[in-house]
Design a protein around this motif. Structure first.
Motif, PDB file in Angstrom:
ATOM      1  N   CYS A   1       0.829  -1.217   0.000  1.00 43.62           N
ATOM      2  CA  CYS A   1       0.000   0.000   0.000  1.00 43.62           C
ATOM      3  C   CYS A   1       0.855   1.255   0.000  1.00 43.62           C
ATOM      4  N   LYS A   2       2.058   1.148   0.579  1.00 43.59           N
ATOM      5  CA  LYS A   2       2.955   2.305   0.684  1.00 43.59           C
ATOM      6  C   LYS A   2       3.977   2.344  -0.444  1.00 43.59           C
ATOM      7  N   GLY A   3       3.864   1.424  -1.392  1.00 44.35           N
ATOM      8  CA  GLY A   3       4.767   1.404  -2.535  1.00 44.35           C
ATOM      9  C   GLY A   3       6.060   0.645  -2.286  1.00 44.35           C
ATOM     10  N   GLY A   4       6.139  -0.118  -1.197  1.00 42.60           N
ATOM     11  CA  GLY A   4       7.340  -0.895  -0.897  1.00 42.60           C
ATOM     12  C   GLY A   4       7.115  -2.366  -1.192  1.00 42.60           C
ATOM     13  N   GLY A   5       8.084  -3.165  -0.802  1.00 45.49           N
ATOM     14  CA  GLY A   5       7.970  -4.599  -1.023  1.00 45.49           C
ATOM     15  C   GLY A   5       8.383  -4.996  -2.422  1.00 45.49           C
ATOM     16  N   PRO A   6       8.331  -6.284  -2.689  1.00 44.45           N
ATOM     17  CA  PRO A   6       8.733  -6.761  -4.020  1.00 44.45           C
ATOM     18  C   PRO A   6       7.718  -6.362  -5.091  1.00 44.45           C
TER      19      PRO A   6
END
Length: 79
Positions: free
Chosen positions: A46-51
């Motif tokens: 949701c915050k634009g992070g991660g793979p």
């Protein structure tokens, strides 16, 4: 084929087969590979992070992750 228990030899073989075929992983499966809870992975998404993720159709379509992307993302962040 049912997914074996996390961390077993069978689970790693299952993951290797998914990687070889490049079959997408669910949020829960991707979180297992990273070592996070599924909710943490969703929050980062949701915050634009991660793979990198693949988004399904529509607003509430399923989110999937390519195994190669998840493993590369995880390995790049190892300390």
């Amino acid at each position: 084929m049912d997914k074996p228990a996390l961390g077993t030899v069978e689970w790693f073989a299952w993951l290797a087969a998914r990687c070889a075929a490049n079959l997408p992983l669910t949020t829960k499966e991707a979180a297992e590979v990273i070592g996070w809870a599924p909710k943490t992975l969703r929050n980062h998404g949701c915050k634009g992070g991660g793979p990198p993720r693949l988004k399904g159709h529509g607003r509430s379509g399923p989110v999937r992750f390519l195994p190669s992307d998840v493993i590369a993302w995880r390995d790049a962040r190892r300390r």
